[in-house]
Design a protein around this motif. Structure first.
Motif, PDB file in Angstrom:
ATOM      1  N   ALA A 165       4.361   9.772   0.697  1.00 49.09           N
ATOM      2  CA  ALA A 165       3.327   8.804   0.314  1.00 49.09           C
ATOM      3  C   ALA A 165       3.703   7.411   0.786  1.00 49.09           C
ATOM      4  CB  ALA A 165       3.142   8.805  -1.205  1.00 49.09           C
ATOM      5  N   ALA A 166       5.003   7.139   0.785  1.00 45.71           N
ATOM      6  CA  ALA A 166       5.468   5.834   1.238  1.00 45.71           C
ATOM      7  C   ALA A 166       5.018   5.539   2.659  1.00 45.71           C
ATOM      8  CB  ALA A 166       6.994   5.762   1.153  1.00 45.71           C
ATOM      9  N   ASN A 167       4.985   6.566   3.500  1.00 43.80           N
ATOM     10  CA  ASN A 167       4.557   6.359   4.881  1.00 43.80           C
ATOM     11  C   ASN A 167       3.142   5.799   4.936  1.00 43.80           C
ATOM     12  OD1 ASN A 167       6.944   7.702   5.351  1.00 43.80           O
ATOM     13  ND2 ASN A 167       5.980   9.612   5.975  1.00 43.80           N
ATOM     14  N   SER A 168       2.278   6.297   4.049  1.00 46.24           N
ATOM     15  CA  SER A 168       0.875   5.915   4.072  1.00 46.24           C
ATOM     16  C   SER A 168       0.588   4.615   3.333  1.00 46.24           C
ATOM     17  CB  SER A 168       0.022   7.033   3.440  1.00 46.24           C
ATOM     18  OG  SER A 168       0.106   8.221   4.193  1.00 46.24           O
ATOM     19  N   ILE A 169       1.386   4.307   2.298  1.00 48.82           N
ATOM     20  CA  ILE A 169       0.986   3.189   1.435  1.00 48.82           C
ATOM     21  C   ILE A 169       1.968   2.031   1.384  1.00 48.82           C
ATOM     22  CG2 ILE A 169      -0.258   4.823  -0.033  1.00 48.82           C
ATOM     23  CD1 ILE A 169       1.898   4.352  -2.180  1.00 48.82           C
ATOM     24  N   ALA A 170       3.194   2.230   1.896  1.00 52.21           N
ATOM     25  CA  ALA A 170       4.212   1.186   1.724  1.00 52.21           C
ATOM     26  C   ALA A 170       3.781  -0.146   2.323  1.00 52.21           C
ATOM     27  CB  ALA A 170       5.535   1.630   2.352  1.00 52.21           C
ATOM     28  N   THR A 171       3.220  -0.109   3.529  1.00 54.87           N
ATOM     29  CA  THR A 171       2.855  -1.374   4.172  1.00 54.87           C
ATOM     30  C   THR A 171       1.693  -2.042   3.457  1.00 54.87           C
ATOM     31  OG1 THR A 171       1.527  -0.089   5.732  1.00 54.87           O
ATOM     32  CG2 THR A 171       3.723  -0.745   6.445  1.00 54.87           C
ATOM     33  N   VAL A 172       0.683  -1.264   3.059  1.00 54.92           N
ATOM     34  CA  VAL A 172      -0.496  -1.859   2.432  1.00 54.92           C
ATOM     35  C   VAL A 172      -0.190  -2.350   1.008  1.00 54.92           C
ATOM     36  CG1 VAL A 172      -1.558   0.190   1.374  1.00 54.92           C
ATOM     37  CG2 VAL A 172      -3.004  -1.566   2.368  1.00 54.92           C
ATOM     38  N   VAL A 173       0.827  -1.752   0.353  1.00 51.39           N
ATOM     39  CA  VAL A 173       1.251  -2.215  -0.967  1.00 51.39           C
ATOM     40  C   VAL A 173       2.143  -3.447  -0.846  1.00 51.39           C
ATOM     41  CG1 VAL A 173       2.637  -1.637  -3.006  1.00 51.39           C
ATOM     42  CG2 VAL A 173       1.001   0.011  -2.107  1.00 51.39           C
ATOM     43  N   SER A 174       3.082  -3.412   0.098  1.00 49.47           N
ATOM     44  CA  SER A 174       4.019  -4.526   0.231  1.00 49.47           C
ATOM     45  C   SER A 174       3.325  -5.807   0.678  1.00 49.47           C
ATOM     46  CB  SER A 174       5.141  -4.171   1.217  1.00 49.47           C
ATOM     47  OG  SER A 174       4.625  -3.998   2.526  1.00 49.47           O
ATOM     48  N   THR A 175       2.203  -5.673   1.410  1.00 48.33           N
ATOM     49  CA  THR A 175       1.443  -6.873   1.800  1.00 48.33           C
ATOM     50  C   THR A 175       0.428  -7.280   0.732  1.00 48.33           C
ATOM     51  OG1 THR A 175      -0.159  -5.477   2.981  1.00 48.33           O
ATOM     52  CG2 THR A 175       1.660  -6.392   4.270  1.00 48.33           C
ATOM     53  N   ARG A 176       0.345  -6.490  -0.346  1.00 43.01           N
ATOM     54  CA  ARG A 176      -0.526  -6.763  -1.496  1.00 43.01           C
ATOM     55  C   ARG A 176      -2.014  -6.744  -1.131  1.00 43.01           C
ATOM     56  NH1 ARG A 176       2.967 -11.367  -4.847  1.00 43.01           N
ATOM     57  NH2 ARG A 176       4.885 -10.123  -4.936  1.00 43.01           N
ATOM     58  N   VAL A 177      -2.335  -5.966  -0.107  1.00 43.73           N
ATOM     59  CA  VAL A 177      -3.748  -5.769   0.223  1.00 43.73           C
ATOM     60  C   VAL A 177      -4.390  -4.846  -0.812  1.00 43.73           C
ATOM     61  CG1 VAL A 177      -5.324  -4.748   1.919  1.00 43.73           C
ATOM     62  CG2 VAL A 177      -3.454  -6.243   2.667  1.00 43.73           C
TER      63      VAL A 177
END
Length: 333
Positions: A27-39
């Motif tokens: 799941a981290a592959n799919s969501i880590a970037t969009v969560v870490s940028t707070r989008v």
């Protein structure tokens, strides 16, 4: 109930359990970037990713499933014990690396576990090297494609928006990152769910329920439902590693990383190659971070991740082989 049918049902459930674990591990592959940028919030992100994991069931065929199920191990030596031991090897390694927050490849864990169990039964002749060659090549090629595309997109973005106010750029890419996250999740589902389809089809073929190695549509749906549900459950330990420990990401960087990785996975999926979405998105994140300066990438973290990648196939193979030996001692074939 017939004993053979019971074993088939157990193995299908075990394969779907692996698929579920694949979902929350990756799941981290799919969501880590969009969560870490707070989008998106974490809850919104997993729903977004899980939806596109499932939608992929209707778009990308089963070429990867056939490679995994029939192109890596000689089907003449495959038995229920080999399949069960291979899945056990993959599941055990996934759980260990999830516990320590390491973004390793669920795909390579499956290949290693399956291959290790097959070799334990019949030696190296059990391995179909033509299928493994493509996989081993893409261990190197996939993250490099992701790195290259992510690096190129960030460089192009810096040039195109060099005269635009940072606040406007941030607002634009917050919207675009929804699209890139969806695209990456779509490709993650398209490639990773097919590996479980290949294993389940192998179970059905070995049991004699299929005369040709063709993936039934109910298997396609079941695999995508399982990986989608797994993604919904999160995998937050690895999200922190992917989203914040490798490099710091802004929305524009998240967009470039996700798009770069999605392009690499699309190429592999169309070629029927089962690759690591983990390797690919990590390569893209490194490429994005390197556009600022090389020191923006935490190379110590990246190095530990690479070591985990190197160990994945042999470690899962060891567990798969050991499980096969235990099953054979218990009388399983």
């Amino acid at each position: 109930m017939d004993a053979s049918l019971l074993v088939v049902i157990v193995l299908i459930l075990l394969a779907l359990a692996f698929d579920y674990i694949n979902g929350f591990h990756d799941a981290a592959n799919s969501i880590a970037t969009v969560v870490s940028t707070r989008v998106l919030t974490p809850g919104q992100a997993v729903i977004w990713a899980a939806f596109f994991n499932f939608v992929a069931a209707f778009a990308f065929g089963t070429a990867v499933a056939k490679t995994v199920g029939a192109g890596m191990v000689d089907l003449n030596i495959v038995t229920f014990a080999v399949i069960g031991a291979g899945l056990t090897g993959a599941i055990v390694w996934n759980l260990i690396t999830w516990y320590y927050g390491l973004p390793t490849s669920s795909s390579h864990a499956l290949f290693g576990g399956y291959g290790g169990a097959a070799v334990a039964k019949a030696g190296l002749p059990a391995i179909l090297w033509s299928g493994w060659t493509k996989t081993l090549v893409f261990i190197v090629v996939a993250p490099l494609i992701g790195l290259g595309v992510g690096l190129a997109m960030m460089t192009a973005t810096f040039w195109l928006f060099r005269k635009t106010a940072p606040a406007r750029v941030d607002m634009l890419f917050r919207r675009l990152q929804l699209l890139s996250a969806a695209l990456f999740s779509l490709m993650h589902g398209a490639n990773d769910a097919q590996k479980t389809m290949g294993i389940i089809t192998g179970v059905l073929f070995t049991a004699g329920y299929l005369t040709t190695f063709d993936v039934p549509f109910w298997v396609v749906l079941a695999a995508h439902v399982a990986i989608g549900l797994g993604t919904l459950s999160g995998g937050w330990r690895i999200v922190r590693t992917m989203g914040t420990k490798i490099t710091k990401l802004a929305p524009v960087g998240g967009f470039a990383a996700e798009t770069g990785a999605a392009v690499a996975i699309l190429v592999a999926t169309l070629m029927g190659v089962g690759i690591s979405t983990t390797h690919t998105i990590t390569g893209s994140i490194v490429g994005v971070g390197a556009t600022r300066r090389l020191s923006a990438v935490r190379w110590g973290v990246a190095g530990r991740i690479v070591w985990a990648w190197v160990l994945t196939i042999p470690a899962a193979a060891f567990v798969g082989a050991s499980t096969y030996f235990l099953l054979s001692l218990a009388g399983a074939k």
